[in-house]
Design an enzyme around this catalytic site. Structure first.
Site, PDB file in Angstrom:
ATOM      1  N   ASP A   4      -7.494  11.309  -8.342  1.00  0.00           N
ATOM      2  CA  ASP A   4      -8.010   9.945  -8.156  1.00  0.00           C
ATOM      3  C   ASP A   4      -7.470   8.999  -9.230  1.00  0.00           C
ATOM      4  OD1 ASP A   4      -9.470   7.957  -6.944  1.00  0.00           O
ATOM      5  OD2 ASP A   4     -11.382   8.522  -7.844  1.00  0.00           O
ATOM      6  N   GLY A  36      -4.748   3.707  -7.562  1.00  0.00           N
ATOM      7  CA  GLY A  36      -4.870   2.260  -7.387  1.00  0.00           C
ATOM      8  C   GLY A  36      -5.128   1.564  -8.715  1.00  0.00           C
ATOM      9  N   HIS A  87       0.419   5.125  -5.812  1.00  0.00           N
ATOM     10  CA  HIS A  87       0.465   6.324  -4.967  1.00  0.00           C
ATOM     11  C   HIS A  87       1.801   7.057  -5.144  1.00  0.00           C
ATOM     12  CE1 HIS A  87      -3.318   5.376  -3.271  1.00  0.00           C
ATOM     13  NE2 HIS A  87      -2.915   4.349  -2.540  1.00  0.00           N
ATOM     14  N   LEU A 110       1.924  31.524  -5.966  1.00  0.00           N
ATOM     15  CA  LEU A 110       0.860  30.517  -6.013  1.00  0.00           C
ATOM     16  C   LEU A 110       0.650  29.962  -4.608  1.00  0.00           C
ATOM     17  CD1 LEU A 110      -0.889  28.287  -7.532  1.00  0.00           C
ATOM     18  CD2 LEU A 110       1.219  26.961  -7.695  1.00  0.00           C
ATOM     19  N   ARG A 165     -18.115  12.059  -9.225  1.00  0.00           N
ATOM     20  CA  ARG A 165     -18.696  12.383  -7.921  1.00  0.00           C
ATOM     21  C   ARG A 165     -17.726  13.287  -7.180  1.00  0.00           C
ATOM     22  NH1 ARG A 165     -18.000   6.752  -7.758  1.00  0.00           N
ATOM     23  NH2 ARG A 165     -15.997   6.127  -6.842  1.00  0.00           N
TER      24      ARG A 165
HETATM   25  C1  IPE Z   1     -11.317  10.953  -3.105  1.00  0.00           C
HETATM   26  O1  IPE Z   1     -10.999   9.768  -3.752  1.00  0.00           O
HETATM   27  C2  IPE Z   1     -10.248  11.331  -2.135  1.00  0.00           C
HETATM   28  C3  IPE Z   1      -8.941  11.668  -2.719  1.00  0.00           C
HETATM   29  C4  IPE Z   1      -8.641  11.743  -3.990  1.00  0.00           C
HETATM   30  C5  IPE Z   1      -7.900  11.945  -1.770  1.00  0.00           C
HETATM   31  P1  IPE Z   1     -11.565   8.342  -3.270  1.00  0.00           P
HETATM   32  O2  IPE Z   1     -10.997   7.342  -4.199  1.00  0.00           O
HETATM   33  O3  IPE Z   1     -11.285   8.174  -1.834  1.00  0.00           O
HETATM   34  O4  IPE Z   1     -13.130   8.512  -3.475  1.00  0.00           O
HETATM   35  P2  IPE Z   1     -14.275   7.434  -3.671  1.00  0.00           P
HETATM   36  O5  IPE Z   1     -14.136   6.474  -2.550  1.00  0.00           O
HETATM   37  O6  IPE Z   1     -14.025   6.782  -4.992  1.00  0.00           O
HETATM   38  O7  IPE Z   1     -15.536   8.209  -3.663  1.00  0.00           O
HETATM   39  C1  IPE Z   2      -6.374   8.438  -5.143  1.00  0.00           C
HETATM   40  O1  IPE Z   2      -6.244   7.191  -5.729  1.00  0.00           O
HETATM   41  C2  IPE Z   2      -5.511   8.586  -3.918  1.00  0.00           C
HETATM   42  C3  IPE Z   2      -6.234   8.572  -2.658  1.00  0.00           C
HETATM   43  C4  IPE Z   2      -7.524   8.494  -2.523  1.00  0.00           C
HETATM   44  C5  IPE Z   2      -5.445   8.651  -1.442  1.00  0.00           C
HETATM   45  P1  IPE Z   2      -7.053   5.918  -5.218  1.00  0.00           P
HETATM   46  O2  IPE Z   2      -6.210   5.225  -4.215  1.00  0.00           O
HETATM   47  O3  IPE Z   2      -8.397   6.277  -4.778  1.00  0.00           O
HETATM   48  O4  IPE Z   2      -7.099   5.068  -6.558  1.00  0.00           O
HETATM   49  P2  IPE Z   2      -8.326   4.207  -7.123  1.00  0.00           P
HETATM   50  O5  IPE Z   2      -9.533   5.091  -7.084  1.00  0.00           O
HETATM   51  O6  IPE Z   2      -8.457   3.033  -6.220  1.00  0.00           O
HETATM   52  O7  IPE Z   2      -7.912   3.859  -8.505  1.00  0.00           O
HETATM   53 MG    MG Z   3     -10.190   6.432  -5.714  1.00  0.00          MG
END
Ligand code: IPE
Ligand code: IPE
Ligand code: MG
Length: 241
Positions: free
Chosen positions: A21, A24, A38, A132, A195
């Site tokens: 995570d 973004g 990404h 792995l 979470r």
């Molecule tokens: C969880 O991250 C899913 C992935 C890392 C692929 P999100 O960014 O989608 O989760 P929330 O929305 O913060 O809970």
């Molecule tokens: C994780 O990064 C990638 C996916 C959920 C696909 P995010 O895109 O959720 O990045 P943040 O949480 O907005 O920083």
């Molecule tokens: Mg996220």
């Protein structure tokens, strides 16, 4: 090669599951579009797969795209699908050389047909690799997986192929997408969020949890080793005194 895995039976670290995570936010901090976050994040997967193999981990499950992520903007979803295509096409040689087996868990029907074909091809071509196993959670949601398992059991029961009394935790686990792999020992979530976001809820009943402040595009081998050292100091009790 440095190995940081503990030999103690109860502390065995066979399986690490990661919620990747923060892509973004990594991009936003630099005034860049989310898609660049990404892209950087996808590049990190390589290093972490390599490191996990070298550190002796047997299973690595990576959350790449959740069922809920389909609700993001069509542009973002397209960017993610494009990156996935590229990754699936470009990694095969290196995965083979490193003895990596690839599997996927999630609702495949939701994914574009060409991606489903690439997934199948990778699974078949790497199925005999033993070093792995990398399990990629794609269009994955844990509650959906559990409901899917319940439906399968209900169908079996209706047909008379199983008696309701015969359903126990082992039988239930065998109906999940993860039936072939042991439960995670350690779950890592990057980016500081604490979470689980619908990830492997059944499978992580007794996993150790680690929340790293590092944003996924900055995650590296050193951070992974630090987390494994932290895991090695913990005591897993499984309810025993
Ligand atoms: C969880 O991250 C899913 C992935 C890392 C692929 P999100 O960014 O989608 O989760 P929330 O929305 O913060 O809970
Ligand atoms: C994780 O990064 C990638 C996916 C959920 C696909 P995010 O895109 O959720 O990045 P943040 O949480 O907005 O920083
Ligand atoms: Mg996220």
């Amino acid at each position: 090669m440095r190995t940081v895995l503990s030999n103690k039976e109860t502390q065995k670290l066979q399986h690490i599951a990661i919620i990747m995570d923060g892509n973004g936010r990594w991009a936003a901090k630099r005034g860049m579009p989310r898609s660049l976050g990404h892209k950087k994040g996808a590049e990190r997967v390589k290093e972490v797969v390599q490191a996990a193999g070298e550190l002796g981990v047997k299973y690595l499950t990576l959350f790449a795209f959740s069922t809920e992520n389909w609700q993001r903007s069509p542009d973002e979803v397209n960017d993610l699908m494009d990156l996935l295509r590229q990754y699936l096409k470009s990694e095969i040689t290196e995965l083979q050389e490193n003895g990596v087996r690839i599997m996927f868990i999630g609702e495949r029907e939701m994914l574009p047909a060409d991606i489903r074909a690439l997934m199948k091809q990778l699974e078949v071509e790497t199925q005999n690799n033993k070093k792995l196993t990398v399990c990629i959670a794609l269009s994955y949601g844990s509650r959906q997986e559990i409901v899917h398992a319940a439906r399968k059991l209900a169908t079996l029961a209706k047909r008379g192929d199983i008696k309701p009394d015969e359903i126990d935790t082992k039988v239930f686990a065998d109906m999940l997408y993860t039936q072939e792999i042991p439960d995670p020992d350690l779950v890592i979530r990057t980016s500081g969020e604490q979470r689980l976001s619908n990830y492997l809820l059944w499978q992580i009943a007794y996993a150790e949890l680690y929340f790293s402040e590092v944003l996924w595009p900055d995650f590296d081998r050193a951070e992974l080793e630090k987390i494994i050292e932290n895991y090695n100091k913990r005591e897993r009790r499984y309810g025993k005194a």
